[in-house]
Design a protein around this motif. Structure first.
Motif, PDB file in Angstrom:
ATOM      1  N   THR A 270       0.823  -1.214   0.000  1.00 54.58           N
ATOM      2  CA  THR A 270       0.000   0.000   0.000  1.00 54.58           C
ATOM      3  C   THR A 270       0.858   1.266   0.000  1.00 54.58           C
ATOM      4  O   THR A 270       0.527   2.232  -0.693  1.00 54.58           O
ATOM      5  CB  THR A 270      -0.951   0.003   1.211  1.00 54.58           C
ATOM      6  N   ARG A 274       0.946   3.869  -3.019  1.00 54.68           N
ATOM      7  CA  ARG A 274       0.595   5.265  -2.703  1.00 54.68           C
ATOM      8  C   ARG A 274       1.646   6.215  -3.265  1.00 54.68           C
ATOM      9  O   ARG A 274       1.312   7.241  -3.879  1.00 54.68           O
ATOM     10  CB  ARG A 274       0.487   5.439  -1.191  1.00 54.68           C
ATOM     11  N   ARG A 278       1.076   8.825  -6.269  1.00 59.40           N
ATOM     12  CA  ARG A 278       1.277  10.245  -5.949  1.00 59.40           C
ATOM     13  C   ARG A 278       2.144  10.910  -7.003  1.00 59.40           C
ATOM     14  O   ARG A 278       1.898  12.062  -7.383  1.00 59.40           O
ATOM     15  CB  ARG A 278       1.921  10.368  -4.570  1.00 59.40           C
ATOM     16  N   ALA A 284      -3.806   8.473  -2.825  1.00 64.28           N
ATOM     17  CA  ALA A 284      -4.210   7.173  -2.298  1.00 64.28           C
ATOM     18  C   ALA A 284      -4.379   7.277  -0.791  1.00 64.28           C
ATOM     19  O   ALA A 284      -3.502   7.802  -0.097  1.00 64.28           O
ATOM     20  CB  ALA A 284      -3.166   6.118  -2.645  1.00 64.28           C
ATOM     21  N   ARG A 285      -5.493   6.790  -0.285  1.00 63.21           N
ATOM     22  CA  ARG A 285      -5.757   6.808   1.149  1.00 63.21           C
ATOM     23  C   ARG A 285      -5.786   5.373   1.662  1.00 63.21           C
ATOM     24  O   ARG A 285      -6.458   4.515   1.085  1.00 63.21           O
ATOM     25  CB  ARG A 285      -7.076   7.512   1.437  1.00 63.21           C
ATOM     26  N   LEU A 304      -6.455   0.177   0.345  1.00 62.36           N
ATOM     27  CA  LEU A 304      -6.119   1.413  -0.381  1.00 62.36           C
ATOM     28  C   LEU A 304      -7.273   1.818  -1.269  1.00 62.36           C
ATOM     29  O   LEU A 304      -7.848   0.979  -1.980  1.00 62.36           O
ATOM     30  CB  LEU A 304      -4.852   1.195  -1.225  1.00 62.36           C
TER      31      LEU A 304
END
Length: 411
Positions: A270, A274, A278, A284-285, A304
């Motif tokens: 994850t 991310r 980015r 991405a959370r 994610l």
């Protein structure tokens, strides 16, 4: 009597002779699956899952000491790369200050890595900072705590209840480093040389208060002033957050440290995705809560969720560290991802596994048109190849709403 039981994660069960008390302690714990061997009295069937590390069970009354060690299928150096990338994506090992290649087991390698990073952080002396303090004093410093003065000292001039900011080495950063060093010194399996160096680091950190076990770690914030501590603090967190045991159960003393490979793999995948997304202008959370039903009674938390530059939902990902299975990927994972896609209104979802014996696959759900992709990362390959596979998954995530079912998946 002292003995060592060697196991490998997700390997077939093996039968080993164990004292009754130690076998029962393993059975009620979560390190391995343990049960009495129905065919051989006095022996226990042990099967390791995704927890790797070592635990030592000591029975002082019987003079028995048994260490159960679970080895990861992933080489130690690769395991530490996954850990380092998950903790600090810009590279916790890239300065060459920590070399764990000489260690075959997890705990000695971890102790060595922490000691080297702590030594590097303290070369310029202990970091100092301001810490809020309250005390009873014979002189006034800072501000007077008027309510406390009245409550405790009504009518008395001295001592004075005061609050002030103290410039000291007893700050959160040093407390965390000391806690990690203390934790490693209590664990079995640390080599004599590393243990000697850890004692030296503990002496250097003697002015930092000892943290109370079970209490949350003190908060610290990365700044320019504490930059030389960052890598050591990231590793210290791994030591203090890791699954550990240090207690007495049924007359036994249990000491150990375990890494959960499920969590380690999930964190690596994850965080790596991310950072890759980015760089492409997406957000991405991780572990973002959502709800499956209209009444918001059933909570879901994908590993994610990806959002595009305008804030629109783009993709959902779940990472699964699974053992190799004859039948391939578990169907339950597909059902879970289908629920995620349905609740989030996405046309595709992505499951990312540690590579076993199942090939890459993409399944289109009947009557729904939702495509569920299953990716497999080969953890045996070198880091550049591993990150290249992550980049490929990130490319597919960003293209999900428009062409997920048409783009080929690399085999």
């Amino acid at each position: 009597m002292s003995r060592v039981v060697e196991l490998v994660e997700h390997a077939p069960a093996c039968s080993v002779p164990l004292p009754e008390g130690i076998g029962r302690a393993l059975a009620v714990g979560d390190m391995v699956d343990a049960a009495p061997d129905p065919h051989l009295p006095g022996r226990w069937s042990l099967r390791a899952g995704s927890k790797v590390g070592a635990m030592t069970f000591t029975d002082p009354g019987a003079g028995t000491r048994v260490t159960v060690r679970v080895t990861s299928k992933v080489p130690v150096a690769r395991l530490f790369y996954l850990l380092g990338h998950a903790l600090k994506p810009d590279g916790i090992w890239r300065d060459g200050s920590v070399d764990v290649a000489e260690h075959r087991d997890l705990l000695p390698a971890l102790a060595h890595a922490v000691e080297r990073q702590v030594d590097r952080a303290l070369r310029q002396g202990l970091l100092q900072g301001y810490r809020a303090a309250e005390e009873s004093s014979l002189v006034v410093r800072g501000r007077i705590r008027e309510s406390e003065q009245i409550r405790r000292r009504f009518g008395a001039t001295l001592p004075v209840e005061v609050a002030f900011d103290e410039f000291t080495t007893d700050i959160a950063e040093n407390r965390i480093l000391r806690a990690a060093v203390e934790r490693l010194l209590r664990l079995p399996g640390v080599t004599a040389e590393v243990r000697r160096r850890l004692h030296h680091q503990r002496a250097r950190l003697a002015d930092a208060a000892v943290l109370v076990r079970g209490q949350p770690l003190p908060a610290w914030r990365p700044t320019r002033l504490n930059a030389r501590y960052h890598q050591a603090l990231h590793l210290a967190r791994a030591v203090l957050d890791g699954t550990s045991a240090e207690h007495g159960a049924g007359g036994l003393r249990v000491d150990g440290f375990l890494f959960d490979m499920n969590r380690l793999f999930e964190d690596f995948v994850t965080v790596a995705l991310r950072e890759s997304c980015r760089a492409r202008g997406h957000v991405a959370r991780l572990q973002e809560p959502h709800h499956l039903d209209e009444a918001a009674a059933i909570r879901i938390k994908p590993d994610l969720v990806l959002y595009g530059p305008g804030g629109a939902l783009r993709a959902v990902v779940d990472a699964k560290y699974k053992a190799e299975k004859r039948e391939g990927f578990p169907d339950a994972d597909l059902y879970q991802m289908l629920a995620y896609c349905t609740a989030l209104g996405l046309p595709a979802g992505h499951l990312v596994y540690a590579k076993g014996n199942a090939a890459h696959a993409a399944h289109t759900v009947r009557h729904a048109g939702i495509v569920i992709h299953q990716h497999a990362l080969d953890l045996d390959q070198e880091p550049p190849g591993l990150l290249a596979d992550i980049e490929e998954v990130a490319d597919l995530l960003i293209g999900t709403p428009f062409s997920a079912s048409k783009r080929p998946v690399r085999r």
